[in-house]
Design an enzyme around this catalytic site. Sequence first.
Site, PDB file in Angstrom:
ATOM      1  N   HIS A  54       0.537  -0.611   0.222  1.00  0.00           N
ATOM      2  CA  HIS A  54      -0.116  -0.096  -0.234  1.00  0.00           C
ATOM      3  C   HIS A  54       0.754   1.124   0.057  1.00  0.00           C
ATOM      4  O   HIS A  54       0.714   1.882  -0.691  1.00  0.00           O
ATOM      5  CB  HIS A  54      -1.086   0.138   1.315  1.00  0.00           C
ATOM      6  CG  HIS A  54      -1.903  -0.832   1.532  1.00  0.00           C
ATOM      7  ND1 HIS A  54      -1.608  -1.882   2.332  1.00  0.00           N
ATOM      8  CD2 HIS A  54      -2.869  -1.100   0.414  1.00  0.00           C
ATOM      9  CE1 HIS A  54      -2.637  -3.051   2.101  1.00  0.00           C
ATOM     10  NE2 HIS A  54      -3.500  -2.499   0.778  1.00  0.00           N
ATOM     11  N   GLN A  68      -8.740  -6.664 -10.604  1.00  0.00           N
ATOM     12  CA  GLN A  68      -9.862  -6.540  -9.803  1.00  0.00           C
ATOM     13  C   GLN A  68      -9.655  -4.400 -10.678  1.00  0.00           C
ATOM     14  O   GLN A  68     -10.212  -3.796 -11.059  1.00  0.00           O
ATOM     15  CB  GLN A  68      -9.038  -5.660  -8.693  1.00  0.00           C
ATOM     16  CG  GLN A  68      -9.638  -4.546  -8.017  1.00  0.00           C
ATOM     17  CD  GLN A  68      -9.533  -4.308  -6.584  1.00  0.00           C
ATOM     18  OE1 GLN A  68     -10.389  -4.758  -5.893  1.00  0.00           O
ATOM     19  NE2 GLN A  68      -8.549  -3.537  -5.872  1.00  0.00           N
TER      20      GLN A  68
HETATM   21  P1  AMP Z   1      -6.640  -4.051  -0.294  1.00  0.00           P
HETATM   22  O1  AMP Z   1      -6.526  -2.431   0.917  1.00  0.00           O
HETATM   23  O2  AMP Z   1      -5.810  -5.695  -0.012  1.00  0.00           O
HETATM   24  O3  AMP Z   1      -7.630  -4.220  -0.825  1.00  0.00           O
HETATM   25  O4  AMP Z   1      -5.631  -2.745  -1.180  1.00  0.00           O
HETATM   26  C1  AMP Z   1      -5.759  -2.310  -1.354  1.00  0.00           C
HETATM   27  C2  AMP Z   1      -5.055  -1.351  -3.114  1.00  0.00           C
HETATM   28  O5  AMP Z   1      -3.291  -1.841  -2.406  1.00  0.00           O
HETATM   29  C3  AMP Z   1      -5.289  -2.143  -4.218  1.00  0.00           C
HETATM   30  O6  AMP Z   1      -4.895  -1.519  -5.116  1.00  0.00           O
HETATM   31  C4  AMP Z   1      -4.267  -2.887  -4.390  1.00  0.00           C
HETATM   32  O7  AMP Z   1      -3.909  -3.625  -4.889  1.00  0.00           O
HETATM   33  C5  AMP Z   1      -3.321  -2.921  -3.025  1.00  0.00           C
HETATM   34  N1  AMP Z   1      -2.179  -3.567  -3.429  1.00  0.00           N
HETATM   35  C6  AMP Z   1      -2.179  -4.864  -2.405  1.00  0.00           C
HETATM   36  N2  AMP Z   1      -1.545  -4.978  -1.435  1.00  0.00           N
HETATM   37  C7  AMP Z   1      -0.982  -4.995  -2.648  1.00  0.00           C
HETATM   38  C8  AMP Z   1       1.429  -4.963  -3.469  1.00  0.00           C
HETATM   39  N3  AMP Z   1       1.481  -6.839  -2.767  1.00  0.00           N
HETATM   40  N4  AMP Z   1       1.410  -5.230  -3.961  1.00  0.00           N
HETATM   41  C9  AMP Z   1       0.582  -3.999  -5.151  1.00  0.00           C
HETATM   42  N5  AMP Z   1      -0.542  -3.546  -4.283  1.00  0.00           N
HETATM   43  C10 AMP Z   1      -0.611  -3.947  -3.535  1.00  0.00           C
END
Ligand code: AMP
Length: 282
Positions: free
Chosen positions: A41, A157
């Site tokens: 994030h 997504q």
């Molecule tokens: P989440 O809180 O898991 O729903 O993710 C929020 C955002 O962070 C989304 O756009 C995810 O794709 C991105 N995200 C989560 N984990 C990663 C990661 N390891 N690398 C890059 N982006 C991430």
Amino acid sequence: VSRTAALVRTRKAVRALVAGWRGKGLTVGLVPTMGALHAGHAALVERAARECDRVVVSVFVNPLQFGPDEDYGRYPRALPADRKLVAAAGASAVYAPSVDEMYPQGFRTHVEVEGLSELYCGRYRPGHFRGVATIVMKLFNQVPADRAYFGEKDFQQVGILERMAEDLDVPTAIVRVPIVRESDGLAMSSRNAYLSPAERGAAPALRKALEAGAQAARKRGARPSTVSFAVKRALNGTGLKLQYASLADSATLEPARDLRGPRRLLVAAYLGKTRLIDNIPL
Ligand code: AMP
């Protein structure tokens, strides 16, 4: 320099904050998240802070995108730590509305990106991408931003959201950010916190299986089915239970019938009760 990020809880307050910035001619970036933030994030926030004058990080565990038997109730929540992390990464504000603020009595409208939402993860998580598209469309309307940042960790997504933004004339530009991994290759995820130490030790096998798939794709005569099979074989004996390994056209997300052109190998697997996803370009 120690920075703090303002905490706003209502649609009205976030709208006023952003309107103030825009009135001064400042550009605004939006980073939608469900909180329990990690370095993946932070990479989104840092990118947004480089490209925009002000960055809003939304933190909202969206009940609409969880199935009845999924982990909504136990999804990790850590707002104070999240606020510190995003401030250090350059965000100006955290927008953390309540469920009632987001979905007041009488809420009835949803966004459906047809076709793409039923593929891959969507086959196993009915309604998931409808919930994602609906909340992100609401965030786009609540937080008028120049750019919004999404990780390729959730490859399907971001593809679906690009389709939605195009179809519904969203003025915000969607920016993709590459996957951030642990040093052993495991893609960072808030759900990694569910893994026991033994499971955490086994988890990097998912990324290794993707690499086995990518290697199979480079062989003469390789086809999507041989690539998927190579992933399945690589997971044998690792403790991971493959849910799917599929090849998508990287641009359209449509299932790939061949290996000509940009392709993305997408996987989901269970490790105990924890569902992990990952993907790799071919
Ligand atoms: P989440 O809180 O898991 O729903 O993710 C929020 C955002 O962070 C989304 O756009 C995810 O794709 C991105 N995200 C989560 N984990 C990663 C990661 N390891 N690398 C890059 N982006 C991430």
